[in-house]
Structures are given as structure tokens and as C-alpha cells.
Scaffold this motif. Structure first.
Motif, PDB file in Angstrom:
ATOM      1  N   GLN A  56       5.009   3.384  -2.578  1.00 11.91           N
ATOM      2  CA  GLN A  56       4.403   2.115  -1.913  1.00 11.91           C
ATOM      3  C   GLN A  56       5.296   1.343  -1.086  1.00 11.91           C
ATOM      4  O   GLN A  56       6.412   1.423  -1.058  1.00 11.91           O
ATOM      5  N   LYS A  76       0.888  -1.253   0.066  1.00 14.49           N
ATOM      6  CA  LYS A  76      -0.081  -0.091  -0.046  1.00 14.49           C
ATOM      7  C   LYS A  76       0.906   1.314  -0.081  1.00 14.49           C
ATOM      8  O   LYS A  76       2.306   1.205   0.094  1.00 14.49           O
ATOM      9  N   THR A  77       0.235   2.517  -0.257  1.00 12.05           N
ATOM     10  CA  THR A  77       1.024   3.598  -0.006  1.00 12.05           C
ATOM     11  C   THR A  77       1.672   3.885   1.187  1.00 12.05           C
ATOM     12  O   THR A  77       0.835   3.497   2.356  1.00 12.05           O
TER      13      THR A  77
END
Ligand SMILES: Cc1cc2nc3c(=O)[nH]c(=O)nc-3n(C[C@H](O)[C@H](O)[C@H](O)COP(=O)(O)OP(=O)(O)OC[C@H]3O[C@@H](n4cnc5c(N)ncnc54)[C@H](O)[C@@H]3O)c2cc1C
Ligand code: SF4
Length: 441
Positions: free
Chosen positions: A373, A233-234
Motif C-alpha cells: 500500500q 491505496k495499492t
């Protein structure tokens, strides 16, 4: 400069996200292929990470041997159709075309590649052959470009292959990340279906491999394991107010957009934080979703952005504004985002310094963080002796793609920290060959 209305139907969405590299027709392909000079030691081949024999497939298109052209392409790159339109060709094959030295537009290699493979995929012609069974099995974790390429190559070498995929669709960021004006979901999925039908590898969806027990089971059941898990994920920015409603990571925003299309509502004022290609995509996409004002913000100067120049130009042409030398210091608002507080930055003695005396707020309803990410370190920690260094990027042998744990091989974003689809396609293919050599030793 374009101005987009919020799309309310699929047709309006498609209009706003019109394909940047539309499918060529046969006449265009015939003409474009006639321009190839068939250079000796062709620089375009060297510039392609998968080393496709470009002059050969262009010649095959020109002589109406489209199936032969597709075979040439897929023999080097199992994601040949997708790559034709998503590759940053200007810095790869087309950037190396000798026409660039003559002030003549380079040959549109990517679009020709997409033309040939698209035609072959639509014809449903069988052009691949499963290798004679060698009695061995490979488990692949992740059905992204790296995993799919590894599966295809492994099947031609006679392995049984099962891919374990956390999500419900194959092809990783091709369906969840790449901008919809580069490729549609249908085109991505059609290529995987075409490959899978002929090469018969299985994909077990909605199955995340996330525990030591699962990994031990795979180690028992398979002769080798390929890690094609990409990135996560970010990353968090750790900013004051980051948990407010209306703050989202770019990867998560784009994934929602790719899945929901016109059903996603993007508010009027958007701030995008970041200077990489993902930031450009997120900004461009929110403008195309009808945001009245999208501001791209970057902590350094325009020249220091990581994004390709053409991606920045694309965002600007979609109506995005930009703000350089600003760093976010807080997200403001009462429960819900109302703006981002920035401080100006300046370069002093080669170091980027934040000037807390020069602070201002940009009002907005949505903040998109495109600040990289996270890596998949939590998974790597579960694998015995897997060397992923301090930065959680898996270390592999350059030629075989074998990791420090001999049973595991890896490729794609998991080993390069985030690159292009074509790199993942190359790694997956080479890893299958690496597994083959290792098991045959
Ligand atoms: C917003 C964005 C835009 C991009 N645009 C472009 C572009 O225009 N052109 C280009 O060439 N490249 C682009 N890229 C880069 C490109 O998408 C990646 O380099 C490429 O997809 C990497 O492939 P991969 O197979 O390594 O990983 P991914 O594509 O990330 O695939 C990994 C797969 O593994 C699955 N997975 C992860 N963990 C697990 C687990 N524990 N168990 C089971 N499954 C798991 C994931 O669900 C996913 O399907 C973009 C990237 C982003 C983020
Ligand atoms: S795979 Fe990408 S870089 Fe290679 S020839 Fe095709 S479009 Fe160019």
C-alpha cells in the motif's frame, strides 16, 4: 483441496467464507480454560503486543466470571474482541504458550478472548467509565483500530473526543481489509458500537481531512490531534498495460468483496501478484468466490515470501496454485486483461536477476496486484514540521507516540508501515496516555 462454487446468495457466501475461528460455546471455553498452567512470568503475556493478563482472564473464564475476563481484556486492548480472531496468534500469544515445548497444542487464547468479549458485548453490560472531564479536546483522524483505541482510552482520561473518518463505516481495515473468514462485518461493528455507547466519543463519517485549512481548523479547535490514518491505496507497479480493464489492487479488491459479498462477480481465471499476507488473502478470497483457477505469483522463492506460512497454507487449501521466481513484465490484452507476461527470475550472487530470455504468459481475466500500500505522504506534507522521513512513515517518540510537531500524535500502520490490528490498538491506547501526560505537564 477445497473447490468453491461462485456464491449467489448471502448464505452461500457465508458457507464459502466459513469462520476459521468459530465462536466457542460455554462447554468448550470451560474445558479450554482448564488447560492453562498459569505459568509464572507467563510468556504469552510478553508475546502479546498489548500485554493482556492472559492467565488472569483465562482463570476468570474458568470460574464463570466472563464479565471480569472481558474487563481484563479490554483494560489492555480496546479491540479485544476483534483481536481474538484476527491476531496471528500462532506467532504471538499462542506461539509462546509453553505447551508448544511439549508437543501439545497451545491453549486457544484468541478464541477464549473472543468468547468472553463476545458474550459481554451481547449482554450489553456496561463495564467502562468515562473519566471526569478535564476540559480538553482531542481530534482523531481515522476511525481505524488505532483511532478507536485512542478515542476509548482518551475518554477514560476525561477528554472530549471527535473522530473524523473518510469512509462511512468505522474500524478501518477490520471491515474493509481483513479476510471475511476471520471476522464478519457485523462482529466488527458490534464491538465499536458497544465501546461507543459507553464511552460516548463522536465519529464524523464521510469526512476526509485532506487540506491545510481543515488541519488548521482542527489545530485551533482541539488541544491535540491523533493521526490514525493507516496506509493508502495499492501502489502502482508501473507495468506496461497496467491500466487495462480487469487490473485491480488487492486492497481495493478486498474492500469491494467485504462490502458486496456474493454480489461481487469474480471471473474464472485470476492472477495474484505478490508474496505478502495481503496476496495470500486476495488469492484465497478469489478462490472462495468461485474463480476456477487462481494463480499466486511471486518474484522470489517460496522461502523468501513475506507471508506467514499458515496464510500460504490456507490459500493452497482453498485451491490456489502458486508460481515462484517469476516477475511480471507486462499486462497483455486488447483493452481488457487477457493475461500477464512474466519473466523467470534467478538468484545470482545474492541478487535477484530477471531472465528476459525465459518469458511466458499466464492467461487470466483478472489481475490482483498485492504489491503493498502507498503511504499517506500527501497528508503529512500539509502538517508543519511533521517528520515522516523519506519513506512517509511518521516518526514518533516510542513511549508517548508524540510526533515532531508536538500537537500531533500518531499510531498504527501510519507509524509502522503496515503491521497488525493488535499493534494499532496498542499504539492508539498509548498515544492517548501520551497526550494526557503532555497536556498535564
Ligand atoms: C488485506 C489486509 C488484510 C489484513 N489482515 C489482517 C489480519 O488478518 N489480522 C491483523 O491483525 N491485521 C491484518 N491486517 C492489518 C491491519 O488491518 C492493520 O494493521 C490495521 O487495520 C491498522 O490500523 P490503523 O488504524 O492504523 O489503520 P486502518 O485500519 O487503515 O484505518 C485507518 C482509517 O483512517 C481513515 N482515514 C485515512 N485517511 C483519512 C483522512 N485523511 N481523513 C479521515 N480519515 C482517514 C481510513 O478510512 C480508515 O478508516 C490486514 C491488512 C490488510 C491490508
Ligand atoms: S490480543 Fe492478540 S496477541 Fe494479544 S492475547 Fe489476544 S489474541 Fe493473543
Amino acid at each position: 483441496m477445497a473447490e468453491y462454487k461462485p456464491p449467489t446468495t448471502e448464505a452461500e457466501f457465508k458457507k464459502n467464507f466459513k469462520q476459521k475461528k468459530p465462536l466457542m460455546n460455554a462447554t468448550e471455553a470451560f474445558y479450554e480454560s482448564s488447560r492453562c498452567l498459569f505459568c509464572y512470568d507467563a510468556p504469552c503475556i510478553k508475546a502479546c503486543p498489548t500485554q493482556i493478563d492472559i492467565p488472569l482472564f483465562i482463570k476468570q473464564i474458568h470460574t464463570d466470571n466472563v464479565t471480569g475476563a472481558s474487563k481484563t481484556i479490554f483494560d489492555s486492548n480496546w479491540l479485544g474482541n476483534v483481536c481474538g480472531v484476527v491476531c496471528p496468534t500462532g506467532v504471538l500469544c499462542e506461539g509462546a504458550c509453553v505447551y508448544n515445548h511439549q508437543d501439545v497444542p497451545p491453549i486457544q487464547i484468541g478464541r477464549l478472548q473472543n468468547f468472553a468479549t463476545n458474550k459481554t458485548i451481547n449482554s450489553e453490560k456496561n463495564i467502562f467509565k468515562v473519566g471526569d472531564s478535564n476540559g480538553k479536546k482531542i481530534a482523531i483522524i481515522g476511525a481505524g483500530p488505532a483511532g478507536i483505541a485512542c478515542a476509548c482510552e482518551a475518554r477514560t482520561l476525561g477528554f472530549e473526543v471527535d473522530i473524523y473518518e473518510a469512509k462511512e463505516l468505522p474500524s478501518g481495515l477490520n471491515v474493509h481489509g481483513v479476510a471475511p473468514y476471520k471476522i464478519t462485518n457485523e462482529e466488527v461493528l458490534k464491538e465499536v458500537e458497544y465501546l461507543q455507547k459507553q464511552l460516548k466519543f463522536s465519529i464524523i463519517y464521510n469526512t476526509s481531512i485532506a487540506s491545510k485549512e481543515q488541519l488548521k481548523q482542527l489545530e485551533n479547535d482541539y488541544d491535540a490531534i491523533f493521526l490514525g490514518v493507516g496506509l493508502g491505496k495499492t501502489r502502482e507497479l508501473r507495468l506496461e498495460g497496467e491500466d487495462k480493464e480487469g487490473v485491480i489492487g488487492a486492497v481495493e479488491f478486498i474492500e469491494e468483496l467485504r462490502m458486496k459479498h456474493h454480489k461481487l462477480v469474480v471471473p474464472k481465471r485470476v492472477v495474484v501478484i505478490g508474496g505478502g499476507n495481503t496476496a495470500m488473502d486476495a488469492a484465497s478470497e478469489s478462490a472462495r468466490m468461485g474463480a476456477r483457477k487462481t494463480v499466486l505469483t511471486y518474484r522470489n522463492s517460496k522461502d523468501n515470501m513475506g507471508a506467514y506460512g499458515f496464510e500460504y497454507d490456507l490459500a493452497i487449501s482453498a485451491g490456489v496454485d502458486s508460481l515462484f521466481n517469476v516477475t511480471p513484465i507486462a499486462i497483455v490484452g486488447n483493452g481488457k486483461v487477457e493475461g500477464v507476461k512474466f519473466a523467470k527470475t534467478e538468484m545470482i550472487d545474492g541478487n535477484l536477476q530477471t531472465n528476459m530470455k525465459n518469458v511466458f504468459v499466464v492467461r487470466c481475466d483478472l489481475v490482483i496486484k498485492a504489491t503493498g500500500q502507498a503511504k499517506q505522504g500527501h497528508l503529512y506534507d500539509l502538517i508543519d514540521n511533521l517528520d515522516a522521513g523519506n519513506n512517509a512513515i511518521i516518526k514518533v517518540n516510542d513511549e508517548t507516540f508524540q510526533t515532531s510537531n508536538p500537537k500531533y500524535f500518531a499510531g498504527g500502520d501510519a507509524i509502522n508501515g503496515g503491521s497488525e490490528v493488535v499493534n494499532a490498538a496498542y499504539d492508539g491506547k498509548m498515544a492517548a496516555q501520551g497526550i494526557h501526560s503532555w497536556l498535564n505537564k
